[in-house]
Design a protein around this motif. Structure first.
Motif, PDB file in Angstrom:
ATOM      1  N   VAL A   1       1.958   7.484  -6.777  1.00  0.00           N
ATOM      2  CA  VAL A   1       0.434   7.466  -7.166  1.00  0.00           C
ATOM      3  C   VAL A   1      -0.145   6.149  -7.127  1.00  0.00           C
ATOM      4  N   GLY A   2      -1.325   5.814  -6.402  1.00  0.00           N
ATOM      5  CA  GLY A   2      -1.967   4.631  -6.368  1.00  0.00           C
ATOM      6  C   GLY A   2      -1.799   3.923  -5.014  1.00  0.00           C
ATOM      7  N   THR A   3      -0.814   4.713  -4.023  1.00  0.00           N
ATOM      8  CA  THR A   3      -0.215   4.182  -2.906  1.00  0.00           C
ATOM      9  C   THR A   3      -1.593   4.013  -1.921  1.00  0.00           C
ATOM     10  N   ARG A   4      -1.834   3.187  -1.321  1.00  0.00           N
ATOM     11  CA  ARG A   4      -2.917   3.227  -0.383  1.00  0.00           C
ATOM     12  C   ARG A   4      -2.244   3.467   1.116  1.00  0.00           C
ATOM     13  N   VAL A   5      -2.905   4.692   1.765  1.00  0.00           N
ATOM     14  CA  VAL A   5      -2.484   5.234   2.884  1.00  0.00           C
ATOM     15  C   VAL A   5      -3.472   5.629   3.980  1.00  0.00           C
ATOM     16  N   LYS A   6      -2.904   5.843   5.083  1.00  0.00           N
ATOM     17  CA  LYS A   6      -4.008   6.370   6.239  1.00  0.00           C
ATOM     18  C   LYS A   6      -3.213   7.746   6.553  1.00  0.00           C
ATOM     19  N   VAL A   7      -4.279   8.756   6.493  1.00  0.00           N
ATOM     20  CA  VAL A   7      -3.841   9.951   6.995  1.00  0.00           C
ATOM     21  C   VAL A   7      -4.316  10.418   8.514  1.00  0.00           C
ATOM     22  N   ILE A   8      -3.448  10.884   9.257  1.00  0.00           N
ATOM     23  CA  ILE A   8      -3.880  11.518  10.621  1.00  0.00           C
ATOM     24  C   ILE A   8      -3.547  12.844  10.587  1.00  0.00           C
ATOM     25  N   ARG A   9      -4.442  13.594  10.974  1.00  0.00           N
ATOM     26  CA  ARG A   9      -4.496  15.045  10.777  1.00  0.00           C
ATOM     27  C   ARG A   9      -3.717  15.605  12.083  1.00  0.00           C
ATOM     28  N   ASP A  10      -3.030  16.620  12.027  1.00  0.00           N
ATOM     29  CA  ASP A  10      -2.285  17.041  13.302  1.00  0.00           C
ATOM     30  C   ASP A  10      -2.974  18.215  13.943  1.00  0.00           C
ATOM     31  N   ARG A  11      -4.238  18.158  13.641  1.00  0.00           N
ATOM     32  CA  ARG A  11      -5.131  19.465  14.393  1.00  0.00           C
ATOM     33  C   ARG A  11      -5.225  19.251  15.770  1.00  0.00           C
ATOM     34  N   ASP A  12      -5.518  20.234  16.548  1.00  0.00           N
ATOM     35  CA  ASP A  12      -5.683  19.863  18.096  1.00  0.00           C
ATOM     36  C   ASP A  12      -7.133  19.495  18.075  1.00  0.00           C
ATOM     37  N   PRO A  13      -7.410  18.420  18.763  1.00  0.00           N
ATOM     38  CA  PRO A  13      -8.747  17.937  18.947  1.00  0.00           C
ATOM     39  C   PRO A  13      -9.555  19.014  19.654  1.00  0.00           C
TER      40      PRO A  13
ATOM     41  N   PHE B   1      -0.063  13.659   9.162  1.00  0.00           N
ATOM     42  CA  PHE B   1       1.011  12.345   9.090  1.00  0.00           C
ATOM     43  C   PHE B   1       0.467  11.351   8.139  1.00  0.00           C
ATOM     44  N   ILE B   2       1.208  11.065   7.298  1.00  0.00           N
ATOM     45  CA  ILE B   2       0.869   9.893   6.397  1.00  0.00           C
ATOM     46  C   ILE B   2       1.382   8.535   6.780  1.00  0.00           C
ATOM     47  N   HIS B   3       0.672   7.461   6.786  1.00  0.00           N
ATOM     48  CA  HIS B   3       1.152   6.095   6.992  1.00  0.00           C
ATOM     49  C   HIS B   3       0.735   5.181   6.018  1.00  0.00           C
ATOM     50  N   ARG B   4       1.919   4.526   5.326  1.00  0.00           N
ATOM     51  CA  ARG B   4       1.402   3.674   4.177  1.00  0.00           C
ATOM     52  C   ARG B   4       0.906   2.478   4.630  1.00  0.00           C
ATOM     53  N   LEU B   5      -0.192   1.753   3.895  1.00  0.00           N
ATOM     54  CA  LEU B   5      -0.793   0.600   4.495  1.00  0.00           C
ATOM     55  C   LEU B   5       0.001  -0.866   3.715  1.00  0.00           C
ATOM     56  N   ASP B   6      -0.250  -1.895   4.603  1.00  0.00           N
ATOM     57  CA  ASP B   6       0.298  -2.952   4.001  1.00  0.00           C
ATOM     58  C   ASP B   6      -0.816  -3.915   3.198  1.00  0.00           C
ATOM     59  N   GLU B   7      -0.330  -5.039   2.843  1.00  0.00           N
ATOM     60  CA  GLU B   7      -1.377  -5.707   1.995  1.00  0.00           C
ATOM     61  C   GLU B   7      -2.782  -6.048   2.585  1.00  0.00           C
ATOM     62  N   ALA B   8      -2.637  -6.123   4.058  1.00  0.00           N
ATOM     63  CA  ALA B   8      -3.753  -6.078   4.987  1.00  0.00           C
ATOM     64  C   ALA B   8      -4.652  -4.842   5.161  1.00  0.00           C
ATOM     65  N   GLU B   9      -4.066  -3.864   4.531  1.00  0.00           N
ATOM     66  CA  GLU B   9      -4.639  -2.301   4.896  1.00  0.00           C
ATOM     67  C   GLU B   9      -4.344  -1.941   6.169  1.00  0.00           C
ATOM     68  N   ALA B  10      -3.493  -2.554   6.947  1.00  0.00           N
ATOM     69  CA  ALA B  10      -2.823  -1.916   8.219  1.00  0.00           C
ATOM     70  C   ALA B  10      -1.923  -0.992   7.852  1.00  0.00           C
ATOM     71  N   PRO B  11      -1.967   0.194   8.840  1.00  0.00           N
ATOM     72  CA  PRO B  11      -0.850   1.084   8.668  1.00  0.00           C
ATOM     73  C   PRO B  11       0.532   0.673   9.083  1.00  0.00           C
ATOM     74  N   LEU B  12       1.642   1.090   8.402  1.00  0.00           N
ATOM     75  CA  LEU B  12       2.665   0.853   8.811  1.00  0.00           C
ATOM     76  C   LEU B  12       3.246   1.786   9.933  1.00  0.00           C
ATOM     77  N   PRO B  13       3.942   1.301  10.968  1.00  0.00           N
ATOM     78  CA  PRO B  13       4.187   1.961  12.131  1.00  0.00           C
ATOM     79  C   PRO B  13       5.101   3.269  11.940  1.00  0.00           C
ATOM     80  N   THR B  14       6.035   3.283  10.929  1.00  0.00           N
ATOM     81  CA  THR B  14       6.911   4.468  10.546  1.00  0.00           C
ATOM     82  C   THR B  14       5.984   5.410   9.603  1.00  0.00           C
ATOM     83  N   SER B  15       5.703   6.535  10.103  1.00  0.00           N
ATOM     84  CA  SER B  15       5.170   7.536   9.142  1.00  0.00           C
ATOM     85  C   SER B  15       6.171   7.831   7.952  1.00  0.00           C
TER      86      SER B  15
END
Length: 307
Positions: free
Chosen positions: A135-147, A157-171
């Motif tokens: 709880v408290g982790t900053r993340v980016k969510v990419i939904r897997d719905r068909d556009p 798919f959830i990607h954790r963010l680094d200190e610069a708020e950029a998503p880590l490459p590994t989900s």
């Protein structure tokens, strides 16, 4: 004359004192009136009467991401509050991001596909999820719905963010599979059959001895959305890596499979030994009973051993 002069002096001095005292009191009264008038004309301080800013409810927070294919937020728990948009309210795959329930796409806990009576404790998988996404982790969510067919779909798919708020490459989905306590979902892979017996399979390394193929394969790619198809190969690689290195739950399950194989082999050996023994006994019986296979039908009724 001297007495009158002194008396007059005393009187004049008294009048002067009274005059000075009166002026002082008058000035004090005037100052108080001016202060009161100034207070009455002053503009009220807005901060003194302003209401506290509205704190959004969990449902209002969740609704802010309702139509977003991607969004950045904070992990707030592991189930969406009742009545809040999102279907994974009490699902082991659920992660609440800004109170929005997001089901981890394409993966499931390892116990589903261990294929044994005991399996692997599902709580180990849940703990791995909460350790990776506290709880408290900053993340980016990419939904897997068909556009082309958004529909109602809250997995992703959830990607954790680094200190610069950029998503880590590994989900987080891939990272959890790499722990060995999560595996690819059986709807699109052969996870459900990993624990099954298959001739020629090396269960320790997870490779087929004849072809070198690894255990996990994507068998239902046609059922994946374009976004899911982008993540699928990494999930398969993570699963095979954990399998071959016997990581986490994979090691537990491989040990169970090895035990199953050992018991099966022992059963086969016992059966073969019993079969061989009975065959020897039968051969000995035939030698002890010469002519046992010759039919002597004395009365022609088709029944042997008659004289």
């Amino acid at each position: 004359m001297g007495k009158h002069h002194r008396a007059l002096t005393v009187v004049l001095a008294g009048l002067l004192v009274l005059s000075l005292t009166g002026c002082t009191m008058f000035n004090e009264i005037l100052e108080r009136q001016l202060e009161q008038q100034s207070d009455g004309d002053a503009t009220p301080d807005p901060s003194a009467t302003a209401t506290a800013p509205h704190k959004p409810t969990a449902e209002e927070l969740a609704r802010t991401h309702e139509d977003e294919a991607e969004f950045i937020g904070t992990v707030t728990g592991y189930e969406a509050p009742d009545g809040v948009y999102g279907f994974c309210t009490k699902d082991e795959t659920c992660v609440a991001v800004d109170s929005t329930g997001v089901s981890l796409a394409l993966i499931e806990t390892w116990w589903v596909s261990c294929n044994d009576k005991t399996g692997v404790d599902e709580q180990l998988a849940i703990t791995a999820k909460e350790d990776l996404l506290p709880v408290g982790t900053r993340v980016k969510v990419i939904r897997d719905r068909d556009p082309n067919d958004p529909g109602y779909n809250m997995s992703g798919f959830i990607h954790r963010l680094d200190e610069a708020e950029a998503p880590l490459p590994t989900s987080a989905n891939e990272a959890l599979v790499a722990t060995g306590y999560w595996v690819p979902d059986y709807h699109w892979s052969n996870s459900q059959h990993v624990g099954s017996f298959r001739p020629g399979t090396n269960w320790v390394t997870g490779a087929d001895s004849s072809t070198g193929d690894t255990i996990y394969e994507a068998t239902g790619l046609s059922r994946l959305t374009p976004i899911q198809a982008q993540y699928a190969p990494a999930l398969i690689d993570a699963a095979n890596g954990a399998r071959m290195s016997r990581t986490g739950g994979q090691d537990m399950c491989i040990a169970q499979v090895e035990q199953m194989i050992a018991e099966d082999n022992a059963g086969r050996e016992h059966y073969q030994e019993t079969s061989d023994r009975l065959e020897l006994e039968y051969e000995q019986w035939k030698r002890d009973h010469p002519g046992w296979d010759q039919c002597i039908d004395g009365d022609g009724d088709g029944i042997c051993h008659e004289r």
